[in-house]
Design a protein around this motif. Structure first.
Motif, PDB file in Angstrom:
ATOM      1  N   GLY A  50     -28.829  -3.910  27.590  1.00  0.00           N
ATOM      2  CA  GLY A  50     -30.063  -3.465  26.958  1.00  0.00           C
ATOM      3  C   GLY A  50     -30.452  -4.381  25.825  1.00  0.00           C
ATOM      4  N   VAL A  51     -31.650  -4.167  25.321  1.00  0.00           N
ATOM      5  CA  VAL A  51     -32.143  -4.929  24.181  1.00  0.00           C
ATOM      6  C   VAL A  51     -32.817  -3.988  23.197  1.00  0.00           C
ATOM      7  CG1 VAL A  51     -32.440  -7.134  25.360  1.00  0.00           C
ATOM      8  CG2 VAL A  51     -34.278  -5.486  25.392  1.00  0.00           C
ATOM      9  N   GLU A  52     -32.732  -4.357  21.926  1.00  0.00           N
ATOM     10  CA  GLU A  52     -33.463  -3.678  20.857  1.00  0.00           C
ATOM     11  C   GLU A  52     -34.262  -4.719  20.107  1.00  0.00           C
ATOM     12  OE1 GLU A  52     -31.140  -1.565  17.979  1.00  0.00           O
ATOM     13  OE2 GLU A  52     -30.265  -0.247  19.472  1.00  0.00           O
ATOM     14  N   TYR A  53     -35.478  -4.352  19.742  1.00  0.00           N
ATOM     15  CA  TYR A  53     -36.298  -5.199  18.889  1.00  0.00           C
ATOM     16  C   TYR A  53     -37.054  -4.296  17.925  1.00  0.00           C
ATOM     17  CZ  TYR A  53     -39.922  -8.245  17.196  1.00  0.00           C
ATOM     18  OH  TYR A  53     -40.766  -8.945  16.368  1.00  0.00           O
ATOM     19  N   ALA A  54     -36.926  -4.599  16.642  1.00  0.00           N
ATOM     20  CA  ALA A  54     -37.614  -3.827  15.598  1.00  0.00           C
ATOM     21  C   ALA A  54     -37.339  -2.331  15.744  1.00  0.00           C
ATOM     22  CB  ALA A  54     -39.110  -4.121  15.601  1.00  0.00           C
ATOM     23  N   SER A  55     -36.105  -1.973  16.031  1.00  0.00           N
ATOM     24  CA  SER A  55     -35.627  -0.591  16.140  1.00  0.00           C
ATOM     25  C   SER A  55     -36.025   0.130  17.427  1.00  0.00           C
ATOM     26  CB  SER A  55     -36.062   0.248  14.933  1.00  0.00           C
ATOM     27  OG  SER A  55     -35.524  -0.291  13.757  1.00  0.00           O
ATOM     28  N   TYR A  56     -36.700  -0.531  18.350  1.00  0.00           N
ATOM     29  CA  TYR A  56     -37.021   0.060  19.647  1.00  0.00           C
ATOM     30  C   TYR A  56     -36.111  -0.564  20.696  1.00  0.00           C
ATOM     31  CZ  TYR A  56     -41.149   2.109  17.557  1.00  0.00           C
ATOM     32  OH  TYR A  56     -41.986   2.846  16.761  1.00  0.00           O
ATOM     33  N   GLY A  57     -35.591   0.263  21.609  1.00  0.00           N
ATOM     34  CA  GLY A  57     -34.649  -0.258  22.578  1.00  0.00           C
ATOM     35  C   GLY A  57     -34.830   0.279  23.977  1.00  0.00           C
ATOM     36  N   VAL A  58     -34.299  -0.486  24.929  1.00  0.00           N
ATOM     37  CA  VAL A  58     -34.248  -0.108  26.336  1.00  0.00           C
ATOM     38  C   VAL A  58     -32.873  -0.526  26.845  1.00  0.00           C
ATOM     39  CG1 VAL A  58     -35.213  -0.458  28.640  1.00  0.00           C
ATOM     40  CG2 VAL A  58     -36.723  -0.452  26.654  1.00  0.00           C
ATOM     41  N   ILE A  59     -32.190   0.390  27.530  1.00  0.00           N
ATOM     42  CA  ILE A  59     -30.871   0.097  28.085  1.00  0.00           C
ATOM     43  C   ILE A  59     -30.837   0.572  29.539  1.00  0.00           C
ATOM     44  CG2 ILE A  59     -28.399   0.568  27.971  1.00  0.00           C
ATOM     45  CD1 ILE A  59     -28.696   1.197  25.021  1.00  0.00           C
ATOM     46  N   GLY A  60     -30.341  -0.280  30.417  1.00  0.00           N
ATOM     47  CA  GLY A  60     -30.060   0.106  31.799  1.00  0.00           C
ATOM     48  C   GLY A  60     -28.549   0.216  31.957  1.00  0.00           C
ATOM     49  N   PHE A  61     -28.068   1.284  32.585  1.00  0.00           N
ATOM     50  CA  PHE A  61     -26.621   1.487  32.709  1.00  0.00           C
ATOM     51  C   PHE A  61     -26.317   2.399  33.893  1.00  0.00           C
ATOM     52  CE2 PHE A  61     -28.314   4.816  30.089  1.00  0.00           C
ATOM     53  CZ  PHE A  61     -27.620   5.958  30.444  1.00  0.00           C
ATOM     54  N   GLU A  62     -25.051   2.400  34.302  1.00  0.00           N
ATOM     55  CA  GLU A  62     -24.586   3.319  35.336  1.00  0.00           C
ATOM     56  C   GLU A  62     -24.143   4.601  34.640  1.00  0.00           C
ATOM     57  OE1 GLU A  62     -21.707   3.319  39.247  1.00  0.00           O
ATOM     58  OE2 GLU A  62     -21.239   1.964  37.606  1.00  0.00           O
ATOM     59  N   ASN A  63     -24.758   5.723  34.984  1.00  0.00           N
ATOM     60  CA  ASN A  63     -24.494   6.963  34.251  1.00  0.00           C
ATOM     61  C   ASN A  63     -23.238   7.684  34.745  1.00  0.00           C
ATOM     62  OD1 ASN A  63     -25.175   8.621  36.481  1.00  0.00           O
ATOM     63  ND2 ASN A  63     -27.262   8.936  35.780  1.00  0.00           N
ATOM     64  N   SER A  64     -23.006   8.845  34.221  1.00  0.00           N
ATOM     65  CA  SER A  64     -21.798   9.627  34.520  1.00  0.00           C
ATOM     66  C   SER A  64     -21.686  10.035  35.979  1.00  0.00           C
ATOM     67  CB  SER A  64     -21.762  10.885  33.647  1.00  0.00           C
ATOM     68  OG  SER A  64     -21.780  10.531  32.296  1.00  0.00           O
ATOM     69  N   TYR A  65     -22.809  10.034  36.691  1.00  0.00           N
ATOM     70  CA  TYR A  65     -22.817  10.407  38.105  1.00  0.00           C
ATOM     71  C   TYR A  65     -22.909   9.174  39.000  1.00  0.00           C
ATOM     72  CZ  TYR A  65     -23.487  14.918  36.048  1.00  0.00           C
ATOM     73  OH  TYR A  65     -23.314  16.047  35.285  1.00  0.00           O
TER      74      TYR A  65
END
Length: 149
Positions: A50-65
């Protein structure tokens, strides 16, 4: 993961101030307060980017399921000293429709930020899962790492 990488490249192409960019790498999670050993079937290795810029972020990940999730959030953070801070991520996350019935569920993730060196940190967070899946578990502790540019 492809979506997360595309988002990362889009942010990397921006002309940005060095102190406002962070690359986030989700690492793992631990589920607690599980009903009848349901935690045994959950994914606790939640790799992504993921990336954050100026306190805003987006993250892609494999979740618990073991499904692909994307979280978008605004970060609020308080530095207690040069090596430690408190923060919270507020936003929404996808990938939990089967458990919640919603395409996007609310995200509220308080965390402790530990900075062993000034450009690298670990975030130890907690996610109360009241809107996601209280049938199987009630709390998730997460760990991710961040590199600041």
């Amino acid at each position: 993961m492809k979506k997360a990488f595309a988002i990362f490249l889009a942010f990397a192409a921006l002309s940005i101030s060095a102190s406002e960019l962070r690359v986030t790498v989700p690492l793992l999670s631990k589920h607690y307060f599980c009903a009848s050993n349901q935690c045994l079937d959950l994914n606790e290795t939640n790799l992504g980017v993921g990336v954050e810029y100026a306190s805003y972020g987006v993250i892609g990940f494999e979740n618990s399921y073991s499904r692909q999730s994307v979280a978008a959030y605004k970060r609020f953070e308080y530095d207690m000293n040069p090596y430690m801070g408190l923060g919270i991520r507020l936003g929404g996350v996808t990938g939990y429709k089967e458990e919640s019935g919603m395409d996007v569920v609310p995200l509220a993730q308080p965390y402790l930020r530990v900075l062993p060196i000034d450009w690298f940190s670990f975030n130890i967070g907690v996610v109360p899962v009241g809107l996601i899946d209280t049938k199987n578990y009630n709390l998730v502790v997460t760990i991710d790492s961040q590199i600041s540019f």
